[in-house]
Design a protein around this motif. Structure first.
Motif, PDB file in Angstrom:
ATOM      1  N   TRP A 173       0.587   7.857  33.889  1.00 28.10           N
ATOM      2  CA  TRP A 173      -0.833   7.652  33.604  1.00 28.10           C
ATOM      3  C   TRP A 173      -1.228   8.173  32.224  1.00 28.10           C
ATOM      4  CZ3 TRP A 173      -4.217   4.587  35.805  1.00 28.10           C
ATOM      5  CH2 TRP A 173      -4.013   4.158  37.109  1.00 28.10           C
ATOM      6  N   GLU A 174      -0.333   8.851  31.562  1.00 30.60           N
ATOM      7  CA  GLU A 174      -0.578   9.327  30.197  1.00 30.60           C
ATOM      8  C   GLU A 174      -1.880  10.129  30.097  1.00 30.60           C
ATOM      9  OE1 GLU A 174       0.981   6.347  27.070  1.00 30.60           O
ATOM     10  OE2 GLU A 174       0.139   5.096  28.678  1.00 30.60           O
ATOM     11  N   GLY A 175      -2.114  10.963  31.079  1.00 33.08           N
ATOM     12  CA  GLY A 175      -3.280  11.836  31.026  1.00 33.08           C
ATOM     13  C   GLY A 175      -4.591  11.195  31.415  1.00 33.08           C
ATOM     14  N   ASP A 176      -4.560  10.006  31.958  1.00 36.41           N
ATOM     15  CA  ASP A 176      -5.794   9.312  32.336  1.00 36.41           C
ATOM     16  C   ASP A 176      -6.566  10.106  33.390  1.00 36.41           C
ATOM     17  OD1 ASP A 176      -7.416   6.684  32.440  1.00 36.41           O
ATOM     18  OD2 ASP A 176      -6.960   7.077  34.546  1.00 36.41           O
ATOM     19  N   LEU A 177      -7.884  10.206  33.190  1.00 33.02           N
ATOM     20  CA  LEU A 177      -8.757  10.909  34.119  1.00 33.02           C
ATOM     21  C   LEU A 177     -10.014  10.082  34.368  1.00 33.02           C
ATOM     22  CD1 LEU A 177      -8.548  14.519  32.602  1.00 33.02           C
ATOM     23  CD2 LEU A 177      -7.505  13.744  34.750  1.00 33.02           C
ATOM     24  N   PRO A 178     -10.710  10.344  35.479  1.00 32.22           N
ATOM     25  CA  PRO A 178     -11.967   9.632  35.725  1.00 32.22           C
ATOM     26  C   PRO A 178     -12.958   9.864  34.591  1.00 32.22           C
ATOM     27  CG  PRO A 178     -11.261  10.833  37.680  1.00 32.22           C
ATOM     28  CD  PRO A 178     -10.369  11.271  36.568  1.00 32.22           C
ATOM     29  N   LEU A 179     -13.785   8.860  34.313  1.00 35.14           N
ATOM     30  CA  LEU A 179     -14.744   8.974  33.219  1.00 35.14           C
ATOM     31  C   LEU A 179     -16.018   9.705  33.637  1.00 35.14           C
ATOM     32  CD1 LEU A 179     -14.448   5.438  31.581  1.00 35.14           C
ATOM     33  CD2 LEU A 179     -13.355   7.567  30.891  1.00 35.14           C
ATOM     34  N   ASN A 180     -16.412   9.550  34.911  1.00 35.46           N
ATOM     35  CA  ASN A 180     -17.621  10.216  35.413  1.00 35.46           C
ATOM     36  C   ASN A 180     -18.834   9.945  34.537  1.00 35.46           C
ATOM     37  OD1 ASN A 180     -16.332  11.491  37.651  1.00 35.46           O
ATOM     38  ND2 ASN A 180     -15.477  13.017  36.257  1.00 35.46           N
ATOM     39  N   THR A 181     -19.026   8.704  34.179  1.00 34.20           N
ATOM     40  CA  THR A 181     -20.196   8.321  33.391  1.00 34.20           C
ATOM     41  C   THR A 181     -21.463   8.573  34.192  1.00 34.20           C
ATOM     42  OG1 THR A 181     -18.908   6.585  32.300  1.00 34.20           O
ATOM     43  CG2 THR A 181     -21.303   6.443  32.128  1.00 34.20           C
ATOM     44  N   LYS A 283      -6.153   1.952  33.206  1.00 32.42           N
ATOM     45  CA  LYS A 283      -5.908   2.912  32.116  1.00 32.42           C
ATOM     46  C   LYS A 283      -6.498   2.404  30.799  1.00 32.42           C
ATOM     47  CE  LYS A 283      -1.583   3.555  31.012  1.00 32.42           C
ATOM     48  NZ  LYS A 283      -0.183   4.049  31.096  1.00 32.42           N
ATOM     49  N   ALA A 284      -6.327   1.124  30.536  1.00 33.41           N
ATOM     50  CA  ALA A 284      -6.846   0.548  29.289  1.00 33.41           C
ATOM     51  C   ALA A 284      -8.376   0.531  29.281  1.00 33.41           C
ATOM     52  CB  ALA A 284      -6.300  -0.868  29.106  1.00 33.41           C
ATOM     53  N   LEU A 285      -8.980   0.212  30.412  1.00 35.83           N
ATOM     54  CA  LEU A 285     -10.443   0.224  30.487  1.00 35.83           C
ATOM     55  C   LEU A 285     -10.982   1.639  30.294  1.00 35.83           C
ATOM     56  CD1 LEU A 285     -10.895  -2.315  33.402  1.00 35.83           C
ATOM     57  CD2 LEU A 285     -11.950  -2.540  31.137  1.00 35.83           C
ATOM     58  N   GLU A 361      -7.026   8.175  44.046  1.00 37.68           N
ATOM     59  CA  GLU A 361      -5.991   9.122  43.631  1.00 37.68           C
ATOM     60  C   GLU A 361      -4.806   8.442  42.964  1.00 37.68           C
ATOM     61  OE1 GLU A 361      -6.687  12.688  46.908  1.00 37.68           O
ATOM     62  OE2 GLU A 361      -5.076  11.226  47.249  1.00 37.68           O
ATOM     63  N   GLU A 362      -4.377   7.306  43.482  1.00 35.58           N
ATOM     64  CA  GLU A 362      -3.162   6.666  42.973  1.00 35.58           C
ATOM     65  C   GLU A 362      -3.439   5.502  42.017  1.00 35.58           C
ATOM     66  OE1 GLU A 362      -0.408   8.055  43.522  1.00 35.58           O
ATOM     67  OE2 GLU A 362      -0.992   9.411  45.130  1.00 35.58           O
ATOM     68  N   MET A 363      -4.647   4.932  42.084  1.00 34.49           N
ATOM     69  CA  MET A 363      -4.969   3.790  41.223  1.00 34.49           C
ATOM     70  C   MET A 363      -6.093   4.109  40.239  1.00 34.49           C
ATOM     71  SD  MET A 363      -2.733   1.703  42.422  1.00 34.49           S
ATOM     72  CE  MET A 363      -2.945  -0.065  42.358  1.00 34.49           C
ATOM     73  N   HIS A 364      -6.691   5.299  40.356  1.00 34.89           N
ATOM     74  CA  HIS A 364      -7.645   5.854  39.388  1.00 34.89           C
ATOM     75  C   HIS A 364      -8.948   5.069  39.246  1.00 34.89           C
ATOM     76  CE1 HIS A 364      -4.886   8.811  37.002  1.00 34.89           C
ATOM     77  NE2 HIS A 364      -4.578   8.786  38.294  1.00 34.89           N
ATOM     78  N   VAL A 365      -9.379   4.359  40.274  1.00 33.92           N
ATOM     79  CA  VAL A 365     -10.651   3.653  40.166  1.00 33.92           C
ATOM     80  C   VAL A 365     -11.803   4.647  40.258  1.00 33.92           C
ATOM     81  CG1 VAL A 365      -9.633   1.566  41.160  1.00 33.92           C
ATOM     82  CG2 VAL A 365     -10.942   3.120  42.615  1.00 33.92           C
ATOM     83  N   ASP A 366     -12.967   4.224  39.759  1.00 31.15           N
ATOM     84  CA  ASP A 366     -14.103   5.129  39.609  1.00 31.15           C
ATOM     85  C   ASP A 366     -15.179   4.949  40.672  1.00 31.15           C
ATOM     86  OD1 ASP A 366     -13.542   6.283  36.715  1.00 31.15           O
ATOM     87  OD2 ASP A 366     -13.183   4.124  36.630  1.00 31.15           O
TER      88      ASP A 366
END
Length: 717
Positions: A173-181, A283-285, A361-366
């Motif tokens: 995931w290269e450090g990807d985290l939720p954006l929590n906008t 991840k790109a989004l 947790e595994e697909m990182h959706v928000d």
């Protein structure tokens, strides 16, 4: 399923404690010398990659026999191995489980289950049908998949959907985290993964069109537009054949897996590909500052009514997964799609929460938008529950804390809960915002008071909940219904292409064609339509709450008057990228609105930019054409709204004129500065919306608002 004596082996078969032997007619060794680990474990459910192999676990309360089938190819009609699970060794409570050594990610599998068939008791086992694991993290669809063979008598193995063993942790995931906008800065763009890039003029190569990878390539467009979140129509694997003959289920509201991304949206051909390509997209989004919200369908499945196919749930534990009528043989149909998921059954509740947790947790959706969410409030008899367990399970799940939860707070059987949906963390699709703003701009009698309430967060609906205005998701159009272009171009739906004699789709459209039904070359009508579209967009993006706009509305995408294009996987539904050049003025209008809506900082010098946050905290007042005299009568068609934020020394004056003639509006007196015009939808681009530093001063004490227009003035105080 075929029943064999345990002393005979045909093909690779696992019996007793899971020992695998080859097909050489040897007796099966069921002695205690077999390692205990081959019995497997009941948890976690699904196919889980562990050291040395894979653990398989499945819930079925009333199954008598369970077989796990492993396949070398998705098109195989004969499994490479058949593993029979022994009730005495491979079942704990109602969980059937087995550990299979040397199985690796990418392995294809399915189940055959036998048990009593008594429809009056809700038992519907069919041992001839290959069943998809409800917890399968990936799916593979045979080239000759046939939905019909899943409800006709006989074996369907060669054409059945198969599960894929997926290693959920084997991805960087290269450090990807939720954006929590924050909700106050959120702008949702509802789009269809395939339809967004499928058109031949999308500029993408053929292999990328209509895919997760294709969406990645269009991220710069979304960034330029200024949206902060994409709400994706269903991406859980669904059955495209769940539709009328000769059509295709395009929207995807026909789920058959709640864990696996739809492989038809992947450009990759390997079985792990759809999972990783979906992750690449997320991840790109995120890198582009855009959140991912999934439209999830936990109200029904693609197995349809009692005449439908046996694909998974029906053949595993029918009366656990579905709400049945009293006779047990028929399905309750609160979804309008043939069946209703038994969402408040403990096992189904767990599956729903497990699914949501997996995607976070595994697909990182928000976030998630729950289709026909009111069904989730129905108990196992179908009656509304005052405190639905599944809704509180979702809301109280620690892994979902901070995840955006959006409810379509109604169902197909008339349970309408906008303003009364159970829970504290839920935001709601505000269907009344859609209806009331449409009514206002077509000049419907008695619409002014309701429109005013919708513009300031719908306190009439939500005031009793004492929540922030972001509780309401404000929209005028969505996938279900007219596009914004069609809302101002058609008085009636035109759904003949769906093959149902124009009977499908809503008749309550609250639309106005501006004088001509459908396309026209009349410049005056086109000018009026463009203005009305800007009125709707301005109302949505200036209102208090979370705004949502539909894919393509910013360039006048049309569905040719079709307000139910669920089965139109063609140019009726696809984003036509040539429209971007045709309607640059409208695209610019939306970009400017989004830019001011979503900015982070409040700055007196550069304008108080997060309009939602600003107006929510402002002192508010309503006016009519005369100050302090709003006209709430049924024959009124205009209103003015004043917001003053003393902490930032800013004022706004919003004029909404739905009357068919121009109206003069008195302006509040200012002691020092003058009012400046930021927006006037009656003006031709680029004067319709301007850069703030270029906003012209208003030199008079009143403003002449053109017929059917929205005006926004601002001033420093």
């Amino acid at each position: 399923m075929s029943k064999q004596p345990q002393s005979e082996i045909k093909g690779d078969e696992l019996v007793g404690k899971g020992h695998v032997v080859k097909s050489d007619s040897r007796k099966i060794n069921t002695s205690s010398e077999l390692p205990d680990r081959t019995t497997g474990r009941s948890t976690p459910l699904g196919a889980t990659v562990v050291e040395g192999g894979v653990n398989f676990s499945l819930y079925s309360r009333t199954a008598a026999e369970v077989e796990l089938l492993l396949f070398d190819s998705v098109n195989d009609g004969t499994p490479a191995r058949v593993i029979r699970l022994c009730p005495a060794e491979n079942r704990s409570y109602f969980y059937w489980h087995v550990f299979v050594p040397d199985v690796k990610p990418g392995q294809l599998y399915g189940y055959r289950i036998d048990g009593p068939t008594d429809l009056s008791s809700g038992l519907a086992f069919d041992s001839n049908k290959l069943l998809l694991d409800p917890y399968a993290r990936g799916v593979a669809v045979p080239q000759d998949y046939q939905r019909t063979l899943a409800y006709e008598p006989g074996d369907n193995t060669a054409t059945a959907i198969k599960g894929v063993v997926v290693d959920s942790h084997d991805y960087d995931w290269e450090g990807d985290l939720p954006l929590n906008t924050p909700a106050s800065r959120t702008i949702i763009y509802e789009l269809h993964v395939r339809g967004f890039t499928r058109h031949p003029n999308s500029g993408l190569t053929a292999d990328k069109r209509g895919t997760y990878a294709g969406l990645i390539e269009k991220i710069p467009y979304l960034q330029e537009l200024g949206v902060t979140a994409v709400e994706l129509l269903p991406v859980f694997h669904f059955d495209p054949q769940d539709c009328p003959p000769g059509k295709v289920n395009y929207w995807g509201y026909a789920p058959i897996s709640f864990f696996a991304p739809h492989p038809g949206y992947s450009s990759r051909l390997d079985h792990q590909g759809p999972v990783d390509e979906f992750r690449d997209m997320v991840k790109a989004l995120h890198r582009a500052g855009i959140e991912v919200i999934l439209d999830v369908v936990f109200n029904h499945t693609a197995e349809g009514d009692e005449q439908g196919p046996t694909l998974s749930f029906r053949g595993i534990d029918n009366r656990t997964y579905y709400i049945l009528e009293e006779d047990g043989a028929r399905y309750a149909n609160f979804s309008g799609c043939g069946n209703t998921l038994n969402a408040n059954h403990p096992v189904v509740r767990r599956m729903i929460v497990d699914s949501l947790r997996y995607w976070v947790e595994e697909m990182h959706v928000d976030g998630f938008r729950f289709d026909l969410a009111s069904i989730l409030s129905r108990d196992e008899s179908g009656k509304p529950h005052p405190n639905p367990p599944v809704l509180w399970d979702i809301e109280s799940e620690p892994a979902l804390a901070g995840t955006k939860l959006l409810a379509e707070a109604w169902d197909a059987a008339g349970l309408y809960q906008v303003g009364s949906f159970v829970g504290d963390a839920w935001n709601e699709w505000n269907g009344r915002f859609r209806d009331d703003i449409r009514d206002f701009f077509i000049g419907a009698s008695g619409s002014v008071r309701s429109a005013a309430d919708r513009m300031v967060g719908s306190p009439e609906i939500y005031g009793h909940k004492e929540r922030e205005v972001e509780h309401t998701i404000n929209f005028v159009t969505c996938h279900d219904g007219f596009t914004l272009n069609d809302l101002v171009s058609y008085n009636e739906k035109h759904n003949a292409a769906n093959g149902e004699d124009n009977r499908d789709g809503s008749d309550d459209n609250r639309s106005w064609n501006c004088g001509v039904e459908g396309p026209t070359s009349d410049p005056q009508i086109e000018q009026l339509r463009n203005r009305q579209i800007k009125n709707f967009l301005a109302s949505t993006l200036l209102s208090l709450g979370v705004p949502m706009i539909l894919m393509g509305d910013e360039v006048r995408r049309t569905q040719q008057g079709n307000n139910n294009a669920y089965c139109q996987d063609n140019e009726i539904s696809w984003f036509d990228w040539s429209l971007l050049e045709q309607h640059t003025d409208l695209h610019r209008f939306v970009r400017f609105l989004c830019a001011r809506r979503s900015q982070r900082e409040l700055s007196h010098e550069q304008f108080p930019v997060s309009l939602n946050a600003l107006l929510n905290n402002a002192k508010k007042a309503w006016h009519g054409t005369q100050l302090d005299r709003p006209d709430w009568s049924d024959h009124s068609h205009s209103l003015a709204f004043q917001a003053t934020l003393t902490t930032n020394e800013m004022q706004f004056f919003l004029i909404m004129n739905a009357y068919w003639e121009s109206l003069e509006f008195e302006l509040p007196q200012l002691e020092v500065n003058r009012w400046r015009r930021w927006i006037d939808t009656s003006l031709v681009s680029p004067e319709d919306i301007v850069e703030l530093e270029d906003a012209p001063e208003i030199l008079t004490d009143s403003y002449l608002a053109a017929d059917r227009s929205v005006v926004l003035l601002y001033a420093s105080i």
